[in-house]
Design a protein around this motif. Structure first.
Motif, PDB file in Angstrom:
ATOM      1  N   SER A 169      75.139  75.323  16.530  1.00  0.00           N
ATOM      2  CA  SER A 169      75.341  74.923  15.130  1.00  0.00           C
ATOM      3  C   SER A 169      76.010  76.040  14.337  1.00  0.00           C
ATOM      4  N   ALA A 170      75.540  77.260  14.534  1.00  0.00           N
ATOM      5  CA  ALA A 170      76.123  78.404  13.823  1.00  0.00           C
ATOM      6  C   ALA A 170      77.585  78.595  14.234  1.00  0.00           C
ATOM      7  N   ALA A 171      77.873  78.480  15.512  1.00  0.00           N
ATOM      8  CA  ALA A 171      79.262  78.621  15.969  1.00  0.00           C
ATOM      9  C   ALA A 171      80.133  77.497  15.441  1.00  0.00           C
ATOM     10  N   HIS A 172      79.592  76.288  15.387  1.00  0.00           N
ATOM     11  CA  HIS A 172      80.331  75.129  14.880  1.00  0.00           C
ATOM     12  C   HIS A 172      80.629  75.321  13.390  1.00  0.00           C
ATOM     13  N   ALA A 173      79.648  75.774  12.648  1.00  0.00           N
ATOM     14  CA  ALA A 173      79.830  76.011  11.215  1.00  0.00           C
ATOM     15  C   ALA A 173      80.853  77.107  10.968  1.00  0.00           C
ATOM     16  N   ALA A 174      80.791  78.153  11.773  1.00  0.00           N
ATOM     17  CA  ALA A 174      81.763  79.251  11.632  1.00  0.00           C
ATOM     18  C   ALA A 174      83.176  78.780  11.965  1.00  0.00           C
ATOM     19  N   GLY A 175      83.286  77.903  12.942  1.00  0.00           N
ATOM     20  CA  GLY A 175      84.595  77.366  13.313  1.00  0.00           C
ATOM     21  C   GLY A 175      85.160  76.481  12.240  1.00  0.00           C
ATOM     22  N   GLN A 176      84.318  75.739  11.543  1.00  0.00           N
ATOM     23  CA  GLN A 176      84.777  74.877  10.465  1.00  0.00           C
ATOM     24  C   GLN A 176      85.143  75.681   9.237  1.00  0.00           C
TER      25      GLN A 176
END
Length: 122
Positions: free
Chosen positions: A113-120
């Protein structure tokens, strides 16, 4: 548990499966086709099927499976409440050892989730 543990784990597994893809192409293609067919929409939507798969991964104590299915659930927009409910069922079915792996599933979900949020955000 180190930071980015599940991202590294899933990447390493994917890399290591390369020798099986080249050495056993029919087996790997068949497994891929089985997974695609099993996870396709039908009476149950794909996200529900991923939640089921994560519950089985926890009950079976498979960290690699936890990583891949948590990653898929993040991409599909699964909520923390959905995750907790499926983990509750997995613990019910698998007992104390599944409780320990439920903690791993939470860690994997939070990491992806943290990586996904950072990617967005980028």
């Amino acid at each position: 548990m180190t930071s980015r543990h599940y991202q590294s784990l899933t990447r390493d597994i994917t890399d290591k499966l390369g020798s099986l893809r080249s050495g056993l192409p029919q087996v790997m293609q068949s497994f891929g086709a089985l997974g695609k067919a099993a996870m396709a929409g039908g009476a149950l939507e794909p996200k529900t099927k991923e939640l089921i798969a994560l519950g089985i991964a926890v009950a079976a104590r498979c960290d690699g499976c936890i990583g891949f299915h948590s990653q898929a659930l993040v991409r599909m927009g699964a909520t923390p409440d959905e995750l907790r409910e499926v983990l509750g069922v997995a613990v019910y079915m698998g007992g104390g050892p599944s409780l320990m792996y439920a903690a791993n599933a939470i860690a994997a979900y939070e990491e992806f989730s943290a990586a996904h949020a950072a990617g967005q955000a980028a």
